[in-house]
Enzyme design. Structure first.
Site, PDB file in Angstrom:
ATOM      1  CD1 TRP A 140      13.084  49.284  58.780  1.00 31.14           C
ATOM      2  CD2 TRP A 140      11.661  47.635  59.255  1.00 31.14           C
ATOM      3  NE1 TRP A 140      11.920  49.534  58.094  1.00 31.14           N
ATOM      4  CE2 TRP A 140      11.026  48.533  58.364  1.00 31.14           C
ATOM      5  CE3 TRP A 140      10.952  46.521  59.696  1.00 31.14           C
ATOM      6  CZ2 TRP A 140       9.721  48.364  57.911  1.00 31.14           C
ATOM      7  CZ3 TRP A 140       9.647  46.341  59.240  1.00 31.14           C
ATOM      8  CH2 TRP A 140       9.041  47.247  58.358  1.00 31.14           C
ATOM      9  CG  ASP A 146     -10.982  27.814  46.509  1.00 29.98           C
ATOM     10  OD1 ASP A 146     -11.481  27.726  45.378  1.00 29.98           O
ATOM     11  OD2 ASP A 146      -9.836  27.429  46.788  1.00 29.98           O
ATOM     12  CD  GLU A 151     -13.908  25.174  44.044  1.00 35.62           C
ATOM     13  OE1 GLU A 151     -13.390  25.219  42.927  1.00 35.62           O
ATOM     14  OE2 GLU A 151     -13.243  25.001  45.085  1.00 35.62           O
TER      15      GLU A 151
END
Length: 672
Positions: free
Chosen positions: A82, A328, A382
């Protein structure tokens, strides 16, 4: 009317004053499409996932990302502890695109990785926007991208599956809460246990919620962080593909909830300030922040954002072989005020300065793309506003969805259950609400979805029975409140399903009156999974009344499916008697008769029809569904003339209180 007008306007004279607006959204979408693709196609344009993100090539690895505000980018992960290292530094390619090439040995399958993105005054860890696999550490809860490069790709058993032309009978489901145990359930468990159940119950389409990765489980999947990564909390990409593959083998389509209306604000594991700025993917200022959802709103005017979202659509269709989407938050996208606290009472509410034409352009492009990639796929909107043209083909001037959610129907059922006593129910109003829709648009009808099952709301069965559900659901426990609830539950679902304007939807567990609401693990409930599961054993226990509801739903869905009922567009009222609370309608060869009277049964109730012979094929009063078996289902029912042979015929029926009958017209013997 001039044929130069869009067909959408030609089919609805009330849209004539707004024809200019509708033509304008068409012109804007066509202009944007030309700007994006030139002489190519949307299908070719929406292939960003093949270029961006991490890919293994014949010569090694390549990863590309779009970060226009970045000054330096490093790949960090388990392979370099990292830490930023020169060999893992990206190079700019121009137009905000960065690239890193590595040797084959630099990365291995399963490695964790992320980006360290530097900008002018700061830097931060970021999960790549195009990452296709993201995992969460179970101890630290930290998310990271994961190298997903198995030796062999998934081998599809049904690679050429194509959805049938049958109208969708949709089983809305959530992978994590689909099992009985108090934990997160898996793709494999859903495949093994739920798919056979759904198939046996007669549904032909599975709608999966919460598939794209989302940091907070309790968001129900609606705060997406990684748009190209299938949620790892349920399993691996292979396991999701196997689930879809086996559903296809059973003849069932699989669609997914697609959330392109907004994105989670998270910065490390989301797109919030991905390159150090809020405005890379989203609008800056108040327009870019949803006031009710605590999330960021996409900027659909930017070509790069459209490339990202359209590529996301193609990715799920191609890589996972989904068969379509339920979009959605469409209302939120369509209007600058997100449709919040708005009634939408006239056409001016749809076509005016509040309408976001960048969103209408996106919808037209998205729906054109879906059909180019997979012609038999379905797209469902929707939308609570009822915008005309939403589910009208792009070629006719519409926005191109195949269906819209009939969101007013659940609200209607809730309203009359809550606000009216049984003897105040108006059967004429019920039929009007069930069948009121634009003739040029198909809808997904439903009595309740996941919305009504969430904590803070109530399912239909909970509103009807309430606490008695916990104490009086054994078959040997008589209870008038429960009897009423079970009867109305069956009638409400039957009325909604058989008048459906193109498709029907049920949320898992609602078919048998699941006794628990949905409450995801959260601080307020001690991070409990108690109410985040489905208790299937009570539906299968022959000693419990839930079993009656489960069996009824199965027979209802199978009746609709086997007789292709929803392919018949006409739902014709036969009669309504408001004082008696009885109404009847025809759909094809089927006659549906409802007696919503709470106390009065009727002997020889006459239904005005032409000459015919009928057989009962479904009866809510049947003993096998918890009824009283007061109606003879074994005999044939003949219409009788009121006078001479040419006079009005009537079908004389016995209609017990709170009962619905489905009769099928069969051959009528000729008079010799």
């Amino acid at each position: 009317m001039s044929n130069t007008l869009p067909k959408l306007v030609q089919d609805d004279q009330w849209l004539q004053p707004f024809s200019g607006f509708i033509q304008h959204w068409t012109e804007l979408a066509e202009k944007k499409e030309k700007d994006l693709i030139g002489k190519g196609s949307l299908n070719e344009f929406a292939s960003g996932y093949l270029y961006f993100g991490l890919h293994k090539t014949e010569t090694g690895w390549v990863i590309r990302e779009w970060l226009p505000n970045a000054t330096h980018i490093f790949l960090i992960g388990t392979f370099n502890n990292w830490q930023e290292e020169k060999q893992y530094e990206f190079k700019p390619l121009g137009n905000g695109v960065w690239e890193l090439r590595l040797e084959s040995a630099a990365l291995t399958h399963g490695d964790l990785y992320a980006l360290n993105v530097h900008w002018a005054i700061n830097f931060g860890k970021r999960i790549p926007a195009w990452a296709t696999r993201v995992v969460q550490d179970s101890e630290t809860n930290i998310f990271n991208a994961q190298v997903w490069a198995p030796d062999k790709p998934y081998e599809w058993n049904h690679p050429e599956y194509r959805k049938t032309e049958e109208p969708p009978l949709i089983y809305e489901a959530h992978i994590g809460m689909a099992g009985e145990e108090e934990r997160v359930h898996t793709y494999n468990e859903f495949r093994e246990k739920m798919l056979p159940r759904i198939k046996a119950n007669g549904y032909n389409t599975v709608q999966l919620m919460a598939i794209p990765e989302h940091p907070y489980y309790g968001s129900f999947g609606y705060h997406v962080s990684s748009f190209f990564a299938a949620s790892s909390r349920f399993g691996t990409p292979f396991e999701l593909k196997q689930l879809i593959d086996e559903a296809h083998g059973m003849g069932m389509a699989v669609i997914m909830d697609l959330v392109h209306s907004h994105a989670v604000k998270n910065e490390i594991e989301g797109l919030g300030k991905y390159d150090g700025t809020r405005f890379q993917f989203f609008h800056d200022g108040p327009k870019g922040e949803h006031p009710a959802w605590d999330s960021y709103c996409f900027n659909y005017s930017k070509n790069e954002v459209l490339h990202f979202l359209l590529s996301n659509i193609k990715y799920w269709l191609e890589e996972y072989k989904f068969d379509g989407f339920r979009f959605d938050g469409v209302t939120s996208m369509l209007y600058f005020d997100h449709g919040l606290e708005k009634a939408f009472t006239n056409y001016h509410d749809y076509f005016g300065p509040n309408t976001d034409l960048e969103a209408t352009t996106y919808f037209r492009l998205a729906n054109k793309l879906i059909k180019q990639v997979k012609p038999d796929s379905i797209a469902i909107a929707e939308d609570v506003s009822g915008m005309p043209g939403l589910a009208v083909p792009v070629e006719s001037g519409g926005l191109g969805f195949d269906y819209r959610m009939a969101m007013g129907m659940p609200d209607f059922w809730i309203k009359i259950i809550k606000e009216k006593s049984d003897d105040e129910w108006d059967v004429g109003d019920i039929f009007h609400q069930l069948t009121s829709k634009r003739m040029d648009e198909k809808v997904v009808s439903y009595a309740e979805s996941h919305d009504q099952a969430l904590v803070g709301d109530k399912t239909i069965i909970f509103r009807l029975i309430d606490k008695e559900m916990y104490f009086s659901m054994r078959k040997d426990q008589p209870n008038m409140i429960v009897d009423r609830g079970i009867t109305l539950h069956k009638m409400i679902r039957l009325a909604t399903a058989t008048t459906a304007g193109g498709a029907y939807l049920n949320f898992m567990g609602n078919e048998f009156g699941h006794p628990e609401w949905i409450d995801f693990p959260r601080e307020g409930n001690g991070w409990s999974y108690k109410h985040c599961r489905r208790i299937w054993n009570i539906a299968e226990d022959p000693e419990l009344k839930f079993h009656w509801l489960y069996d009824f739903d199965k027979e209802m869905i199978q009746l609709i499916s086997k007789n292709k009922l929803l392919t018949i567009p006409e739902v014709n009222m036969v009669m309504e008697n408001k004082p008696d609370k009885v109404f009847a309608f025809h759909r094809g060869l089927f006659l549906f008769v409802f007696n919503f009277n709470p106390s009065q049964s009727f002997t020889d109730f006459g239904i005005p029809l032409g000459p015919g012979k009928y057989k009962i094929v479904l009866n809510t009063d049947s003993g096998r569904f918890g009824g009283n078996d007061l109606v003879d289902e074994d005999i044939s029912y003949y219409t009788l003339p009121s006078g001479g042979i040419t006079s009005q015929h009537y079908l004389k029926l016995y209609l017990p209180a709170r009962t619905a009958l489905v009769l099928k017209k069969i051959d009528f013997p000729k008079i010799k």
